[in-house]
Scaffold this motif. Structure first.
Motif, PDB file in Angstrom:
ATOM      1  N   TYR B  36       0.853  -1.181   0.000  1.00  0.00           N
ATOM      2  CA  TYR B  36       0.000   0.000   0.000  1.00  0.00           C
ATOM      3  C   TYR B  36       0.898   1.242   0.000  1.00  0.00           C
ATOM      4  CZ  TYR B  36      -4.438  -2.382   1.010  1.00  0.00           C
ATOM      5  OH  TYR B  36      -5.585  -3.155   0.940  1.00  0.00           O
ATOM      6  N   VAL B  37       0.364   2.328  -0.520  1.00  0.00           N
ATOM      7  CA  VAL B  37       1.109   3.582  -0.568  1.00  0.00           C
ATOM      8  C   VAL B  37       0.235   4.704  -0.010  1.00  0.00           C
ATOM      9  CG1 VAL B  37       0.342   4.077  -2.943  1.00  0.00           C
ATOM     10  CG2 VAL B  37       2.424   5.160  -2.058  1.00  0.00           C
ATOM     11  N   GLN B  38       0.888   5.624   0.679  1.00  0.00           N
ATOM     12  CA  GLN B  38       0.181   6.796   1.179  1.00  0.00           C
ATOM     13  C   GLN B  38       0.922   8.035   0.711  1.00  0.00           C
ATOM     14  OE1 GLN B  38      -0.483   6.931   5.441  1.00  0.00           O
ATOM     15  NE2 GLN B  38      -2.270   8.222   5.129  1.00  0.00           N
ATOM     16  N   TYR B  39       0.370   8.719  -0.267  1.00  0.00           N
ATOM     17  CA  TYR B  39       0.947   9.968  -0.752  1.00  0.00           C
ATOM     18  C   TYR B  39       0.646  11.090   0.236  1.00  0.00           C
ATOM     19  CZ  TYR B  39       1.468   7.352  -5.062  1.00  0.00           C
ATOM     20  OH  TYR B  39       1.817   6.398  -5.987  1.00  0.00           O
ATOM     21  N   PRO B  40       1.453  12.128   0.273  1.00  0.00           N
ATOM     22  CA  PRO B  40       1.235  13.210   1.235  1.00  0.00           C
ATOM     23  C   PRO B  40      -0.185  13.756   1.168  1.00  0.00           C
ATOM     24  CG  PRO B  40       3.342  13.474   0.129  1.00  0.00           C
ATOM     25  CD  PRO B  40       2.650  12.343  -0.562  1.00  0.00           C
ATOM     26  N   GLY B  41      -0.835  13.762   2.320  1.00  0.00           N
ATOM     27  CA  GLY B  41      -2.181  14.307   2.414  1.00  0.00           C
ATOM     28  C   GLY B  41      -3.271  13.405   1.883  1.00  0.00           C
TER      29      GLY B  41
END
Lengths: 116, 111
Positions: B36-41
């Motif tokens: 999984y990835v979490q981009y800024p904001g």
């Protein structure tokens, strides 16, 4: 398609107070998850619902945390009373079918809780 | 106990560099693995997943991961990163209905 909705986005409370978080999953998703993500760590599953039944709550601190999903749609997670160590982001996720480990979980934006 | 570990907590790369993020799991038997990835904001979103078949899995935005059973690994790769790949990356695994996440790797790509 609307995503998983959560509110509030931010909450600041004092220790020993109570707090509640709300989650509305993607329409038609049978399984709903609540995760706790402490700063610097990965999300940790607190509770998993399939429709309105609990599948797994083994890591939910039941002396202070409770969760419900009464009509099999939206869900609330409550902390009462809160402790300093409860400061974290609380993530809600949902998946389409039975919550098997191969399914994709779709995450909401999270609620950032700060306990002072 | 079941666990997922990520070796790198912080990675800094220049644009066009190649990326490999390590992930190891400890499970017996069948396991399903995710990145999984979490981009800024933004919220967490799925990059790719493996649950059977071809051990080389391709995901969105040019990412791929290889499941190597003998090494208990599921490393994430991208041949040429972009500034927009700056994000936090989480490896996760599940042999039952419970998904266990690693601690995450914060990737910063310098333009």
């Amino acid at each position: 398609e609307a995503g998983v909705a959560q509110s509030p986005r931010y909450k600041i409370i004092e220790k020993r107070q109570s707090v509640a978080f709300w989650c509305n999953p993607i329409s038609g998703h049978a399984t709903l998850y609540w995760y706790q993500q402490i700063l610097g760590q990965g999300p940790k599953l607190l509770i998993q619902f399939q429709n309105n039944g609990v599948v797994d709550d083994s890591q939910l601190p039941k002396d202070r945390f409770s969760a419900e999903r009464l009509k099999g749609v939206d869900s609330t997670l409550k902390i009462q009373p809160a402790k300093l160590e409860d400061s974290a982001v609380y993530l809600c996720a949902s998946s389409l079918d039975l919550g098997g480990s191969g399914e994709t979980q779709y995450f909401g934006p999270g609620t950032r809780l700060l306990v002072l | 106990a079941q666990s997922v570990s990520q070796h790198n907590h912080h990675v800094i790369l220049s644009e066009a560099a190649s990326l490999e993020l390590g992930c190891n799991y400890s499970y017996g038997g069948t396991v399903n693995l995710f990145w999984y990835v979490q981009y800024p904001g933004q919220h967490l979103q799925l990059l790719l997943k493996y649950f059977s078949g071809d051990p080389l899995v391709k995901g969105i935005k040019g990412f791929e991961a290889e499941f190597i059973k003998s090494k208990f690994s599921f490393n994430l790769r991208k041949p040429s990163v972009q500034w927009s790949d700056t994000a936090e990356y989480f490896c996760a695994g599940g042999a039952t209905n419970k998904l266990i996440f690693g601690t995450g790797t914060l990737l910063a790509v310098q333009p």
